[in-house]
Design an enzyme around this catalytic site. Structure first.
Site, PDB file in Angstrom:
ATOM      1  N   HIS A  97       0.905  -1.314   0.029  1.00 32.80           N
ATOM      2  CA  HIS A  97      -0.221   0.031  -0.023  1.00 32.80           C
ATOM      3  C   HIS A  97       0.972   1.256  -0.075  1.00 32.80           C
ATOM      4  O   HIS A  97       1.855   1.449   0.847  1.00 32.80           O
ATOM      5  CB  HIS A  97      -1.039   0.152   1.128  1.00 32.80           C
ATOM      6  N   ARG A 126      -6.605  10.427  -0.303  1.00 33.56           N
ATOM      7  CA  ARG A 126      -6.270  10.866  -1.216  1.00 33.56           C
ATOM      8  C   ARG A 126      -7.506  10.985  -2.279  1.00 33.56           C
ATOM      9  O   ARG A 126      -7.487  12.098  -2.907  1.00 33.56           O
ATOM     10  CB  ARG A 126      -5.217   9.869  -2.117  1.00 33.56           C
TER      11      ARG A 126
END
Length: 532
Positions: free
Chosen positions: A318, A338
């Site tokens: 990740h 994000r």
């Protein structure tokens, strides 16, 4: 909280924020992505992989840490196990107490099968519980399972098994409806419409969430349903070997009570492996976002009875694990940060990539920025880059962070960092096991009556997974395994139990000249300090 050179770098990020928040970084071309991945993604680091010398995947490449476990000594002493003394006798034995295992057990019980869950920790101690950002499903008017399929197929480098991905995306809307009916508190508009957002690699907003506690909320609901149905759960008990019958079909497991060390025999007409991932093996020395029990047990158990693995050389790192402070080093910073507007920024205050590239591309970009380009921020534990979280409220208004990602806000607040006002430091963390047991569309492995669901399975996502498709696959394929394993159990007559395959496997180890002190399955990670 930030001091020294970290503080100086943060000031550069603050100075550039007004400009950076309005930037629209271009996405990479397919050719640029392939070059980037081949040079910087950990899956391409040949020195970190071994070739299997025995078993059904002979000749295949796997991480060194996994190779050691797949070709190591057994925990079971066959001379001390009496297979005629059966401690548990069920129709469907579910090994694993996370989202996939719970979903499978619920559906098996609903289909009238005598079902039992065995889990080495407690029900809910699983990666499902730790998933944050959301669960994908194409259930909005501007979306469709076909578009979902194309996003996921491309994001996985066109390597997913088509029949598995087809099932995943087509049954996604039903999975959301099933969870909603069970009581999952999804984020909704006042009129009840599901709120959806983008994730990395998605062309439509199809991420359903419960703030940034999505996995915990799903696991809470599934656990309650398991308990309300009075499905037996044997916790703190590990499966340490699968049992076959004299016809070569899976017929149960040898269990180890983790507290008393007693070994028990569970006989079953069908078995479902739902043991989760492998993050606690810390491939290539990476930190991990995984729960304490994620040690690849299901891969070991399945491989020893001859179940084929698919893409065992592919892992997901990740892109945004915590790089600082050290108390939460490696913990997950959800991709939702994000998707809400935060961008990745280097030590000089420059945005260097599109914030919603696929996870493998994002991770490789961060590694490149920190290594070859020398634009990382040095921390006490290594290096990282900025994720500029204050951009979220500049884009969406004050209060967005507390409303949409409260878990992130509280996690950092414990260490004196207010993510509404200060950016956070991130670096890739070992997150997901892309490869795993090869299954057919009905959930069965290459061994009859042995099913698998969840992160232990390979092929659903290909060689990379998009955000939100893991929570989806534990539901879709957990339910799938539960329905099919319970139906199959109605026509199964179990033969005499045997562990002869273990002796055969150890003979293979000796013939291959493999000498290892390791014992598998690993069960729990070892963090004891070695005294020199």
């Amino acid at each position: 909280m930030y001091t020294g050179s970290i503080y100086e770098s943060m000031k550069k990020v603050e100075a550039a924020r007004e400009i950076n928040v309005a930037l629209e970084p271009k996405r990479m071309t397919a050719e640029e992505k392939e070059i980037l991945l081949s040079e910087y993604h950990p899956d391409y680091k040949e020195s970190e992989f071994d070739t299997l010398k025995i078993g059904v995947n002979y000749g295949d490449k796997v991480p060194r840490e996994l190779s050691d476990l797949l070709q190591s000594k057994r925990r079971v002493d066959t001379t001390k196990i009496n297979l005629e003394k059966v401690d548990y006798d069920v129709d469907v034995l579910v090994i694993g107490g996370g989202g996939a295992g719970a979903s499978a057990a619920i559906e098996a019980d609903r289909n009238g099968a005598k079902t039992m869950i065995v889990t080495k920790l407690r029900i809910g101690d699983a990666n499902t519980m730790m998933a944050e950002g959301g669960i994908q499903a194409a259930d909005k008017p501007n979306d469709s399972p076909a578009i979902h399929y194309l996003d996921a197929f491309g994001g996985g480098h066109f390597a997913a098994k088509p029949e598995l991905l087809y099932k995943l995306v087509n049954e996604a809307p039903e999975a959301i409806e099933w969870l909603n009916d069970l009581g999952v508190e999804f984020d909704k508009e006042p009129d009840g419409t599901m709120i959806t957002t983008h994730g990395g690699g998605t062309s439509r907003k199809r991420m359903h969430a419960a703030k940034d506690y999505t996995g915990a909320e799903i696991m809470r609901t599934l656990r309650d349903e398991v308990l309300n149905r009075n499905i037996p759960v044997v916790d703190f008990t590990s499966a340490i070997e699968l049992i076959l019958d004299n016809n070569g079909k899976c017929a149960g497991a040898v269990l180890l009570n983790m507290e008393t060390c007693e070994q028990l025999v569970a006989r079953a007409k069908t078995v479902i492996l739902a043991t989760g991932g492998a993050g606690r093996l810390h491939y290539q020395g990476f930190p991990t976002s995984n729960h304490y029990g994620a040690t690849a047990d299901g891969l070991v158990l399945g491989y020893r009875v001859g179940a084929r693995l698919l893409y065992p050389d592919t892992l997901q790192y990740h892109p945004t694990g915590v790089a600082y402070p050290e108390q939460i080093f490696g913990a997950l910073v959800t991709e939702k940060v994000r998707s809400l507007g935060a961008k990745l920024v280097n030590a000089s205050g420059d945005v260097f990539m599109h914030p919603l590239e696929t996870r493998d591309v994002s991770a490789a970009s961060i590694i490149r920025e920190c290594s070859d380009r020398g634009n990382g921020v040095v921390t006490p534990d290594g290096i990282g880059l900025w994720l500029d979280t204050p951009m979220i409220e500049m884009k969406n208004g004050e209060g967005t962070i507390e409303k949409r990602i409260p878990a992130m806000m509280r996690m950092f607040a414990k260490y004196g960092i207010d993510i509404r006002k200060e950016p956070i430091l991130v670096y890739p963390t070992l997150h997901y096991q892309n490869g795993g047991l090869d299954i057919t569309a009905d959930g069965m492995t290459s061994i009859e009556n042995l099913y698998a669901a969840g992160e232990v399975v390979g092929g659903i996502h290909g060689r990379n997974r998009l955000m939100g498709n893991s929570l989806l696959d534990v539901i879709v394929f957990g339910r799938n395994a539960g329905k099919n394993a319970s139906e199959k159990s109605k026509s199964v007559t179990v033969g005499s139990l045997t562990l002869a395959h273990i002796e055969h496997f150890e003979d293979e180890i000796k013939k291959a000249g493999i000498f290892s002190d390791s014992v598998s399955p690993k069960l729990l990670p070892d963090y004891t300090r070695k005294v020199k």
